[in-house]
Design a protein around this motif. Structure first.
Motif, PDB file in Angstrom:
ATOM      1  N   SER A  16      43.048  41.723  28.082  1.00  0.00           N
ATOM      2  CA  SER A  16      41.618  41.419  28.094  1.00  0.00           C
ATOM      3  C   SER A  16      41.229  40.499  29.228  1.00  0.00           C
ATOM      4  O   SER A  16      40.046  40.347  29.518  1.00  0.00           O
ATOM      5  CB  SER A  16      41.211  40.756  26.775  1.00  0.00           C
ATOM      6  OG  SER A  16      41.440  41.611  25.704  1.00  0.00           O
ATOM      7  N   GLU A  17      42.235  39.871  29.841  1.00  0.00           N
ATOM      8  CA  GLU A  17      41.882  38.865  30.850  1.00  0.00           C
ATOM      9  C   GLU A  17      41.039  39.428  31.985  1.00  0.00           C
ATOM     10  O   GLU A  17      39.965  38.901  32.283  1.00  0.00           O
ATOM     11  CB  GLU A  17      43.138  38.188  31.406  1.00  0.00           C
ATOM     12  CG  GLU A  17      42.758  37.026  32.321  1.00  0.00           C
ATOM     13  CD  GLU A  17      43.950  36.392  32.997  1.00  0.00           C
ATOM     14  OE1 GLU A  17      44.844  35.926  32.270  1.00  0.00           O
ATOM     15  OE2 GLU A  17      43.965  36.350  34.238  1.00  0.00           O
ATOM     16  N   PRO A  18      41.489  40.504  32.650  1.00  0.00           N
ATOM     17  CA  PRO A  18      40.650  40.999  33.741  1.00  0.00           C
ATOM     18  C   PRO A  18      39.272  41.425  33.268  1.00  0.00           C
ATOM     19  O   PRO A  18      38.294  41.296  33.990  1.00  0.00           O
ATOM     20  CB  PRO A  18      41.441  42.182  34.305  1.00  0.00           C
ATOM     21  CG  PRO A  18      42.459  42.497  33.299  1.00  0.00           C
ATOM     22  CD  PRO A  18      42.711  41.287  32.506  1.00  0.00           C
ATOM     23  N   LYS A  19      39.188  41.906  32.013  1.00  0.00           N
ATOM     24  CA  LYS A  19      37.883  42.380  31.548  1.00  0.00           C
ATOM     25  C   LYS A  19      36.909  41.229  31.348  1.00  0.00           C
ATOM     26  O   LYS A  19      35.760  41.292  31.760  1.00  0.00           O
ATOM     27  CB  LYS A  19      38.037  43.136  30.225  1.00  0.00           C
ATOM     28  CG  LYS A  19      38.859  44.397  30.353  1.00  0.00           C
ATOM     29  CD  LYS A  19      38.959  45.145  29.044  1.00  0.00           C
ATOM     30  CE  LYS A  19      40.075  46.184  29.134  1.00  0.00           C
ATOM     31  NZ  LYS A  19      40.391  46.777  27.856  1.00  0.00           N
ATOM     32  N   ILE A  20      37.380  40.159  30.710  1.00  0.00           N
ATOM     33  CA  ILE A  20      36.453  39.048  30.454  1.00  0.00           C
ATOM     34  C   ILE A  20      36.146  38.308  31.751  1.00  0.00           C
ATOM     35  O   ILE A  20      35.009  37.867  31.966  1.00  0.00           O
ATOM     36  CB  ILE A  20      36.989  38.084  29.353  1.00  0.00           C
ATOM     37  CG1 ILE A  20      35.978  36.968  29.073  1.00  0.00           C
ATOM     38  CG2 ILE A  20      38.293  37.465  29.717  1.00  0.00           C
ATOM     39  CD1 ILE A  20      34.710  37.432  28.463  1.00  0.00           C
ATOM     40  N   THR A  21      37.141  38.179  32.634  1.00  0.00           N
ATOM     41  CA  THR A  21      36.843  37.482  33.893  1.00  0.00           C
ATOM     42  C   THR A  21      35.827  38.269  34.704  1.00  0.00           C
ATOM     43  O   THR A  21      34.952  37.680  35.337  1.00  0.00           O
ATOM     44  CB  THR A  21      38.092  37.254  34.759  1.00  0.00           C
ATOM     45  OG1 THR A  21      38.813  38.469  34.861  1.00  0.00           O
ATOM     46  CG2 THR A  21      38.967  36.178  34.206  1.00  0.00           C
ATOM     47  N   SER A  22      35.907  39.599  34.652  1.00  0.00           N
ATOM     48  CA  SER A  22      34.911  40.325  35.438  1.00  0.00           C
ATOM     49  C   SER A  22      33.533  40.199  34.816  1.00  0.00           C
ATOM     50  O   SER A  22      32.526  40.204  35.522  1.00  0.00           O
ATOM     51  CB  SER A  22      35.317  41.787  35.622  1.00  0.00           C
ATOM     52  OG  SER A  22      35.087  42.487  34.453  1.00  0.00           O
ATOM     53  N   VAL A  23      33.465  40.019  33.490  1.00  0.00           N
ATOM     54  CA  VAL A  23      32.160  39.767  32.859  1.00  0.00           C
ATOM     55  C   VAL A  23      31.583  38.451  33.379  1.00  0.00           C
ATOM     56  O   VAL A  23      30.425  38.373  33.796  1.00  0.00           O
ATOM     57  CB  VAL A  23      32.291  39.717  31.324  1.00  0.00           C
ATOM     58  CG1 VAL A  23      31.082  39.060  30.698  1.00  0.00           C
ATOM     59  CG2 VAL A  23      32.463  41.111  30.769  1.00  0.00           C
ATOM     60  N   VAL A  24      32.409  37.399  33.342  1.00  0.00           N
ATOM     61  CA  VAL A  24      31.926  36.089  33.797  1.00  0.00           C
ATOM     62  C   VAL A  24      31.533  36.158  35.269  1.00  0.00           C
ATOM     63  O   VAL A  24      30.483  35.658  35.679  1.00  0.00           O
ATOM     64  CB  VAL A  24      32.999  35.003  33.601  1.00  0.00           C
ATOM     65  CG1 VAL A  24      32.508  33.660  34.114  1.00  0.00           C
ATOM     66  CG2 VAL A  24      33.378  34.885  32.142  1.00  0.00           C
ATOM     67  N   GLU A  25      32.395  36.805  36.054  1.00  0.00           N
ATOM     68  CA  GLU A  25      32.101  36.902  37.490  1.00  0.00           C
ATOM     69  C   GLU A  25      30.774  37.589  37.721  1.00  0.00           C
ATOM     70  O   GLU A  25      29.972  37.171  38.543  1.00  0.00           O
ATOM     71  CB  GLU A  25      33.210  37.693  38.204  1.00  0.00           C
ATOM     72  CG  GLU A  25      34.494  36.931  38.384  1.00  0.00           C
ATOM     73  CD  GLU A  25      35.680  37.854  38.565  1.00  0.00           C
ATOM     74  OE1 GLU A  25      35.480  39.060  38.792  1.00  0.00           O
ATOM     75  OE2 GLU A  25      36.816  37.365  38.451  1.00  0.00           O
ATOM     76  N   LYS A  26      30.577  38.675  36.974  1.00  0.00           N
ATOM     77  CA  LYS A  26      29.336  39.414  37.189  1.00  0.00           C
ATOM     78  C   LYS A  26      28.133  38.580  36.788  1.00  0.00           C
ATOM     79  O   LYS A  26      27.186  38.413  37.543  1.00  0.00           O
ATOM     80  CB  LYS A  26      29.382  40.716  36.384  1.00  0.00           C
ATOM     81  CG  LYS A  26      28.103  41.516  36.472  1.00  0.00           C
ATOM     82  CD  LYS A  26      28.325  42.933  35.954  1.00  0.00           C
ATOM     83  CE  LYS A  26      27.029  43.697  35.898  1.00  0.00           C
ATOM     84  NZ  LYS A  26      26.139  43.246  34.819  1.00  0.00           N
ATOM     85  N   GLU A  27      28.176  38.012  35.584  1.00  0.00           N
ATOM     86  CA  GLU A  27      26.984  37.326  35.090  1.00  0.00           C
ATOM     87  C   GLU A  27      26.710  36.034  35.818  1.00  0.00           C
ATOM     88  O   GLU A  27      25.580  35.694  36.123  1.00  0.00           O
ATOM     89  CB  GLU A  27      27.120  37.039  33.591  1.00  0.00           C
ATOM     90  CG  GLU A  27      27.225  38.272  32.729  1.00  0.00           C
ATOM     91  CD  GLU A  27      26.018  39.179  32.863  1.00  0.00           C
ATOM     92  OE1 GLU A  27      24.913  38.663  33.129  1.00  0.00           O
ATOM     93  OE2 GLU A  27      26.174  40.403  32.721  1.00  0.00           O
ATOM     94  N   MET A  28      27.789  35.280  36.072  1.00  0.00           N
ATOM     95  CA  MET A  28      27.535  33.959  36.624  1.00  0.00           C
ATOM     96  C   MET A  28      27.493  33.953  38.139  1.00  0.00           C
ATOM     97  O   MET A  28      26.848  33.109  38.733  1.00  0.00           O
ATOM     98  CB  MET A  28      28.613  32.979  36.154  1.00  0.00           C
ATOM     99  CG  MET A  28      28.501  32.676  34.684  1.00  0.00           C
ATOM    100  SD  MET A  28      29.112  31.034  34.306  1.00  0.00           S
ATOM    101  CE  MET A  28      27.643  30.079  34.470  1.00  0.00           C
ATOM    102  N   ILE A  29      28.206  34.865  38.767  1.00  0.00           N
ATOM    103  CA  ILE A  29      28.278  34.795  40.218  1.00  0.00           C
ATOM    104  C   ILE A  29      27.532  35.945  40.881  1.00  0.00           C
ATOM    105  O   ILE A  29      26.583  35.728  41.629  1.00  0.00           O
ATOM    106  CB  ILE A  29      29.742  34.787  40.679  1.00  0.00           C
ATOM    107  CG1 ILE A  29      30.458  33.590  40.055  1.00  0.00           C
ATOM    108  CG2 ILE A  29      29.816  34.712  42.183  1.00  0.00           C
ATOM    109  CD1 ILE A  29      31.920  33.603  40.289  1.00  0.00           C
TER     110      ILE A  29
END
Lengths: 86, 734
Positions: free
Chosen positions: B248-261
């Protein structure tokens, strides 16, 4: 042999064979029996009764266990034949 | 207990005791096993004998009752699971997860025991009938009866998401419990984990971060926002490592990256007072480094930073270069350029991980704006001149190398390298002739660097200049060795013999040398021509210097260091007390502009006014009268007057140099055209332009119009011809 390392196999006639746990574990079934998470009667007392196996057979089985341990690592060609007819 | 069989001299016989195949047999046996399963689920297994249960299961399968056994297992297990499910549903509030966890571990333990007992069925009956093995069956039944029960499924998901949300808002939660529950979902299969947890988790997380990022960006500046984003990202990674599936790590990090950055990239970069440009100006290495590592994770992140940085450098560079204030002093100008370059080099090194793409962007920006100011080549040469005259005095060799290397970096950005060459030659000539260079090694080192950069051709003339200086020294030694005896009472002569091709062309001036000197010069001329036949010598009076021992009327003695022209003027006053401008002009035959400058430096400069002028104005008029200033004083014994210093060129000089450069370029363009046409034989007009530009690019940027003119000129001179069939093609004429 220490008490904790041994297990008692009892034949249909009541003959008791005390062998190393390690030897007994050669049998998958006995291994499951002894390592099963539940507290079966066998694990409590460290003895297994086989009402359907007679003494001579059980004796041979015990010998097989030890033989198997001894030659476990060798290649099949080098294994000495386990002579049942002896 | 199944033995290996080899048909030899024994046979394994079936059991001797009777196994009755009576119809009730199956039911009876099953009853025993059913009872055992109940006991196991009720934590009552200690009374049971493994051997007995195993044997019974074995017999059932052996006597073809495997189906009954299997279906009995399914229904018994289901019964117990439903009971468990009810007790989980009944749990209140926080104990829900605890209860679930406990029942799950109970079930697992029971399942393992059951599987051990039914091992024989697992190994023989199940594979042959393609049924689900016991362990998997147990998991599936759990899943269907507990996890997917209508009361438990939503409640489980909501509880998990709620706990995660609470942890995100700062509460501490029971991570061990979370880990167990999540592991349970993982054990039930990746589709269960994904459908029942991961997908909703990612969606909820996206919403959470979308809202949070919106809130943050309204009230924080760029650096603070990036800090928060980084923290959230690390938090999520930590969360995964503690109690989620690593997948799940790459999936959640890409969520954060997308929303926050990713969603706020441009806004962050362009933020007022705290965006990228401000960070660059204030050298905020840490913030910039953070921005780099965060933006790297999202598509187009780095290119956004790079583009902004490039346009900033271009704009600020353009401003620097076209600012009339800053471009007054060449040394300051180049210092500012070097400083700018150092600044961004440091930023890229410390904050941007020495990223090559950024280095390239920096280089291309510099290339862009350095060439916006046409005087850049001249200024860089003046900068070097200043350093080699006095700026690098006392500086250690390694540091000199560092500075020269930096200058070379700027040199590489120049488009018009031939202009630089011209100025450099001029400045070098002046340095060498006036003996003003602080370190010969430094000079040579720079020549070597230029040679490495531009090839032998570029530096051959420069090296020729050094050779001439050395040779002249030897020649002087020879001269005094041969004629020394006769020259005892004459002034000391030092001659530099310059090979015409190597040195910058100067128009030679007329100048009448004083009598004592002209005889001496003739002696040298005959000596030199005696040893070197077939050469012609001409005196360059505008480039020489002289040392005069002067005694003034007030008794003061000084040693004056002056230019040759100034010497001629001063020597006139040995014979007369005063002269008019016209007299001086007639006597010396020095051209008027040079003469005026010369007289100004002798009479009008405070502290160096060895001559007096009437009237006392700054300008020289035809009728001004000059005389020796008997009241002249100076603190120093040796007075230097008006040495030939490399000045920033005046407007007319600038035009002249530029014209010469343009003239020099014409043969170079023609040579390139001929080279290309000789190889290609027949080429279209645009292709020629492109090839020629490419070939000449290391030296200067060729003008297409000029190239066209050169082609026409070559056609006139029968080097090329227009193709008959297609007017746009040219052909090489051998």
């Amino acid at each position: 042999m220490k008490k904790e390392d041994t297990v008692k196999l009892i034949s249909a006639e009541g003959f008791e064979f005390v062998i190393d746990k390690k030897a007994a574990m050669v049998s998958q079934t006995i291994r499951n029996m002894l390592t099963s998470p539940g507290s079966f009667a066998e694990t409590e007392h460290g003895e297994v009764t086989f009402p359907e196996i007679n003494t001579t057979i059980l004796e041979k089985i015990c010998q097989y266990f030890y033989w198997s341990l001894q030659y476990a690592r060798l290649f099949s060609e080098a294994i000495g034949k386990f002579g049942i007819g002896r | 207990m199944s033995g290996g069989q080899k048909k030899r001299n024994f046979q394994i016989e079936a059991f001797k005791h009777k196994v009755v195949v009576d119809p009730k047999y199956a039911d009876k046996t099953w009853k025993i096993l059913e009872h055992a399963i109940h006991e196991i689920y009720n934590h009552n297994a200690s009374g049971l004998s493994f051997e007995e249960l195993y044997r019974n299961a074995y017999n059932m399968v052996l006597h073809k009752f495997g189906e009954k056994l299997y279906s009995g297992l399914v229904s018994t297990m289901t019964f117990h699971l439903q009971a468990m499910s009810k007790s989980i549903e009944a749990a209140q509030g926080a104990s829900f997860l605890d209860e679930l966890n406990m029942k799950w571990s109970d079930h697992n333990k029971a399942l393992q025991m059951i599987r051990d007992i039914l091992m024989y069925m697992d190994r023989t009956f199940i594979p042959s009938t393609h049924k689900t093995p016991v362990h998997e069956l147990g998991l599936n039944l759990w899943r269907d009866n507990v996890i997917h029960s209508s009361k438990i499924q939503p409640r489980l998901l909501n509880t998990l998401l709620d706990l995660i949300h609470r942890e995100r808002t700062g509460e501490v939660i029971n991570r061990g419990l979370m880990r167990n529950i999540i592991k349970m979902l993982m054990d039930l299969g990746s589709s269960v984990y994904q459908e029942d947890f991961e997908k909703p988790f990612l969606e909820v997380s996206a919403n959470f971060y979308r809202a949070e990022s919106q809130e943050f960006i309204e009230c924080s500046d760029c650096g603070t926002y990036l800090n928060k984003a980084e923290r959230r990202l690390n938090e999520e990674i930590e969360r995964v490592s503690h109690y989620l599936d690593p997948m799940s790590e790459p999936k959640i990090t890409s969520v954060v990256e997308k929303e926050m950055i990713a969603n706020h990239m441009l806004r962050l970069v362009h933020m007022e007072n705290s965006g990228l440009v401000n960070m660059l100006l204030d050298d905020k290495f840490e913030d910039l480094g953070r921005m780099y590592s965060l933006f790297r994770r999202v598509p187009n992140g780095l290119s956004t930073i790079r583009d902004e940085m490039t346009s900033h450098i271009r704009d600020s560079g353009k401003e620097l270069v076209t600012d009339p204030e800053k471009s007054k002093n060449p040394v300051e100008f180049v210092d500012a350029l070097l400083e700018k370059r150092d600044k961004y080099d440091k930023i890229i090194c410390f904050a941007f991980n020495n990223d090559k793409a950024f280095q390239n962007a920096l280089s291309s920006s510099f290339e862009y704006f350095i060439n916006l100011n046409p005087r850049s080549p001249e200024y860089i040469s003046l900068f070097v001149d200043d350093k080699l005259r006095q700026g690098l005095k006392g500086v250690k060799e390694e540091e000199i190398e560092v500075i020269l290397d930096k200058v070379m970096i700027l040199f590489r950005y120049l488009q018009e390298k031939d202009v630089f060459e011209k100025y450099y030659k001029q400045h070098l000539a002046k340095r060498l002739l006036s003996g003003k260079t602080i370190s010969d090694d430094a000079e040579r080192s720079l020549i070597v660097k230029l040679k490495t950069e531009c090839g032998y051709q570029f530096t051959s003339k420069l090296e020729g200049m050094f050779t001439d200086m050395k040779t002249s020294q030897d020649t002087m030694q020879g001269f005094y060795a041969a004629c020394g005896a006769e020259l005892v009472n004459c002034p000391t002569l030092v001659v530099q013999v310059l090979t015409t091709g190597s040195w910058p062309t100067q128009s030679s001036n007329t100048c009448n040398l004083p009598a004592e000197l002209s005889a001496l010069c003739e002696k040298f001329r005959s000596y030199y021509l005696g040893t070197h036949t077939g050469r012609k010598l001409s005196w360059q009076t505008n480039m020489g210097t002289a040392d005069l021992r002067a005694t003034f009327g007030n008794g003061q003695k000084y040693e004056l260091n002056v230019s040759t022209h100034q010497m001629c003027v001063l020597m006139l006053f040995n014979n007369t007390d005063s002269l008019t401008y016209r007299d001086i002009e007639q006597a010396t035959e020095i051209p008027s502009s040079d003469l005026k400058r010369c007289l100004q430096s002798l009479a009008c400069v405070k502290g160096k006014n060895v001559l007096r002028k009437e009237p006392m104005s700054k300008d020289i008029g035809e009728d001004d009268v000059f005389s020796v200033n008997d009241k002249f004083t100076s603190k120093l014994r040796k007075v230097k007057i008006g040495t030939v210093v490399a000045q920033k060129e005046s407007e007319p000089e600038k035009l002249e140099t530029r014209q010469r450069v343009e003239e020099d370029r014409k043969p170079q363009i023609e040579a390139a055209i001929v080279r290309i046409m000789k190889a290609r034989r027949r080429l279209e007009h645009n292709n020629i332009i492109a090839e020629v530009t490419k070939q000449l690019q290391p030296r200067f940027l060729a003008n297409p119009g000029e190239i066209k003119k050169r082609i026409e000129s070559l056609i006139e001179r029968d080097f090329l011809e227009r193709d008959n069939t297609d007017r746009r093609f040219y052909r090489y004429l051998a």
